[in-house]
Design a protein around this motif. Sequence first.
Motif, PDB file in Angstrom:
ATOM      1  N   LEU A 195      21.965   6.631  -2.937  1.00 38.11           N
ATOM      2  CA  LEU A 195      22.489   5.268  -2.871  1.00 38.11           C
ATOM      3  C   LEU A 195      22.651   4.666  -4.264  1.00 38.11           C
ATOM      4  O   LEU A 195      23.234   3.581  -4.407  1.00 38.11           O
ATOM      5  CB  LEU A 195      21.566   4.390  -2.023  1.00 38.11           C
ATOM      6  N   GLY A 196      22.119   5.352  -5.263  1.00 34.62           N
ATOM      7  CA  GLY A 196      22.375   4.959  -6.635  1.00 34.62           C
ATOM      8  C   GLY A 196      21.557   3.797  -7.168  1.00 34.62           C
ATOM      9  O   GLY A 196      21.885   3.237  -8.216  1.00 34.62           O
ATOM     10  N   ARG A 197      20.489   3.444  -6.461  1.00 39.62           N
ATOM     11  CA  ARG A 197      19.654   2.339  -6.918  1.00 39.62           C
ATOM     12  C   ARG A 197      18.215   2.825  -7.141  1.00 39.62           C
ATOM     13  O   ARG A 197      17.789   3.790  -6.518  1.00 39.62           O
ATOM     14  CB  ARG A 197      19.640   1.182  -5.891  1.00 39.62           C
ATOM     15  N   PRO A 198      17.468   2.161  -8.023  1.00 34.92           N
ATOM     16  CA  PRO A 198      16.068   2.550  -8.233  1.00 34.92           C
ATOM     17  C   PRO A 198      15.263   2.420  -6.948  1.00 34.92           C
ATOM     18  O   PRO A 198      15.508   1.524  -6.135  1.00 34.92           O
ATOM     19  CB  PRO A 198      15.580   1.545  -9.286  1.00 34.92           C
ATOM     20  N   LEU A 199      14.293   3.310  -6.799  1.00 36.29           N
ATOM     21  CA  LEU A 199      13.434   3.307  -5.617  1.00 36.29           C
ATOM     22  C   LEU A 199      12.026   2.848  -5.985  1.00 36.29           C
ATOM     23  O   LEU A 199      11.427   3.346  -6.938  1.00 36.29           O
ATOM     24  CB  LEU A 199      13.346   4.707  -5.004  1.00 36.29           C
ATOM     25  N   LEU A 200      11.516   1.910  -5.214  1.00 37.54           N
ATOM     26  CA  LEU A 200      10.127   1.485  -5.317  1.00 37.54           C
ATOM     27  C   LEU A 200       9.379   2.049  -4.124  1.00 37.54           C
ATOM     28  O   LEU A 200       9.857   1.957  -2.987  1.00 37.54           O
ATOM     29  CB  LEU A 200      10.038  -0.047  -5.329  1.00 37.54           C
ATOM     30  N   VAL A 201       8.217   2.633  -4.371  1.00 40.34           N
ATOM     31  CA  VAL A 201       7.396   3.187  -3.294  1.00 40.34           C
ATOM     32  C   VAL A 201       6.006   2.573  -3.385  1.00 40.34           C
ATOM     33  O   VAL A 201       5.412   2.520  -4.461  1.00 40.34           O
ATOM     34  CB  VAL A 201       7.306   4.727  -3.381  1.00 40.34           C
ATOM     35  N   GLY A 202       5.507   2.093  -2.243  1.00 37.17           N
ATOM     36  CA  GLY A 202       4.199   1.455  -2.214  1.00 37.17           C
ATOM     37  C   GLY A 202       3.251   2.091  -1.210  1.00 37.17           C
ATOM     38  O   GLY A 202       3.032   1.537  -0.135  1.00 37.17           O
ATOM     39  N   PRO A 203       2.665   3.245  -1.543  1.00 34.50           N
ATOM     40  CA  PRO A 203       1.757   3.913  -0.602  1.00 34.50           C
ATOM     41  C   PRO A 203       0.304   3.486  -0.746  1.00 34.50           C
ATOM     42  O   PRO A 203      -0.548   3.922   0.027  1.00 34.50           O
ATOM     43  CB  PRO A 203       1.908   5.380  -0.997  1.00 34.50           C
ATOM     44  N   SER A 204       0.005   2.614  -1.689  1.00 41.29           N
ATOM     45  CA  SER A 204      -1.368   2.399  -2.134  1.00 41.29           C
ATOM     46  C   SER A 204      -2.318   1.941  -1.038  1.00 41.29           C
ATOM     47  O   SER A 204      -2.130   0.879  -0.425  1.00 41.29           O
ATOM     48  CB  SER A 204      -1.385   1.373  -3.269  1.00 41.29           C
ATOM     49  N   ARG A 205      -3.320   2.764  -0.770  1.00 47.63           N
ATOM     50  CA  ARG A 205      -4.410   2.472   0.170  1.00 47.63           C
ATOM     51  C   ARG A 205      -3.925   2.200   1.590  1.00 47.63           C
ATOM     52  O   ARG A 205      -4.659   1.612   2.391  1.00 47.63           O
ATOM     53  CB  ARG A 205      -5.237   1.282  -0.337  1.00 47.63           C
ATOM     54  N   GLU A 219     -11.696   3.179  -0.548  1.00 48.49           N
ATOM     55  CA  GLU A 219     -11.968   4.539  -1.005  1.00 48.49           C
ATOM     56  C   GLU A 219     -10.725   5.430  -0.935  1.00 48.49           C
ATOM     57  O   GLU A 219     -10.833   6.654  -0.922  1.00 48.49           O
ATOM     58  CB  GLU A 219     -13.087   5.157  -0.158  1.00 48.49           C
ATOM     59  N   ARG A 220      -9.555   4.828  -0.933  1.00 55.13           N
ATOM     60  CA  ARG A 220      -8.319   5.601  -0.751  1.00 55.13           C
ATOM     61  C   ARG A 220      -7.527   5.834  -2.034  1.00 55.13           C
ATOM     62  O   ARG A 220      -6.394   6.309  -1.987  1.00 55.13           O
ATOM     63  CB  ARG A 220      -7.416   4.906   0.281  1.00 55.13           C
ATOM     64  N   ASP A 221      -8.091   5.512  -3.185  1.00 58.87           N
ATOM     65  CA  ASP A 221      -7.310   5.659  -4.403  1.00 58.87           C
ATOM     66  C   ASP A 221      -6.961   7.113  -4.712  1.00 58.87           C
ATOM     67  O   ASP A 221      -5.842   7.406  -5.142  1.00 58.87           O
ATOM     68  CB  ASP A 221      -8.047   5.038  -5.596  1.00 58.87           C
TER      69      ASP A 221
END
Length: 266
Positions: A195-205, A219-221
Amino acid sequence: MGVVNVTPDSFSDGGKYLQPQSALEQAKRLVAAGADILDIGGESTRPFADPVPLEEELTRVIPAIVLIRQHLPHIPISIDTYKAQVAEAALDAGADIINDISGLRFEPEMISLAREREVPVVVMHMKGRPRDMQLSPHYDDVLGEIEAFFKERLETLTTSGIDLEKIILDPGIGFGKRFEDNLTILRELKRFLRLGRPLLVGPSRKAFIGQITGRPPEERDAGTMGAVAWSVLQGAHILRVHNVAMARDLLAVIQTISARKGPSYG
């Protein structure tokens, strides 16, 4: 992107940074650890969370942003909200980016605000709203549906006058997604690069990390870093995390290995 939750009920660190001074101290720690962006939010968007009234959200985030901007004048700040009035006040207070979990859908005024201020916007995919998004979410084709959503949003926003170069896409890990949906999104993350755009991913915890490791949020870091490493190798541009120091170490190792040429055999 380091997370500063100015909330009493975040699933990972609820209440720790509710006071402006505490938020500032956390912001300083994140920047010292290597954060490139600070993401400040005053409404928990964990599954089944109730909406926060406008005035309450403003009371939480604006003093924190003012204080952080005063002490950290050069760090980009994103405001994590779907309310246009909160986003506008945050931009006035010194924020630089709108991070909207609704993809600028819940309040039409958000589109005109982003256009007028010419700020970057994070467009996230979510099915439903936080209070109901995890009530039996279903997809016939999770990748196809998210891609179609992104295409529609890109068309709508650019037609509305928002510069394409200002748009960042976030597939919304954990937002109206089943365990297997989250894994599929991460596994096939490269699909969205077309799609040609930057991707942000937020999997944290997130909960899927807990399902894999059996560990509570705090405790998921280590498990989160597995998802971060995978996302980077699949082409993610921005990683939204709570533990910036750990993510920075991980990125340093990946970047160093990938930059070194191995021995030649024959």
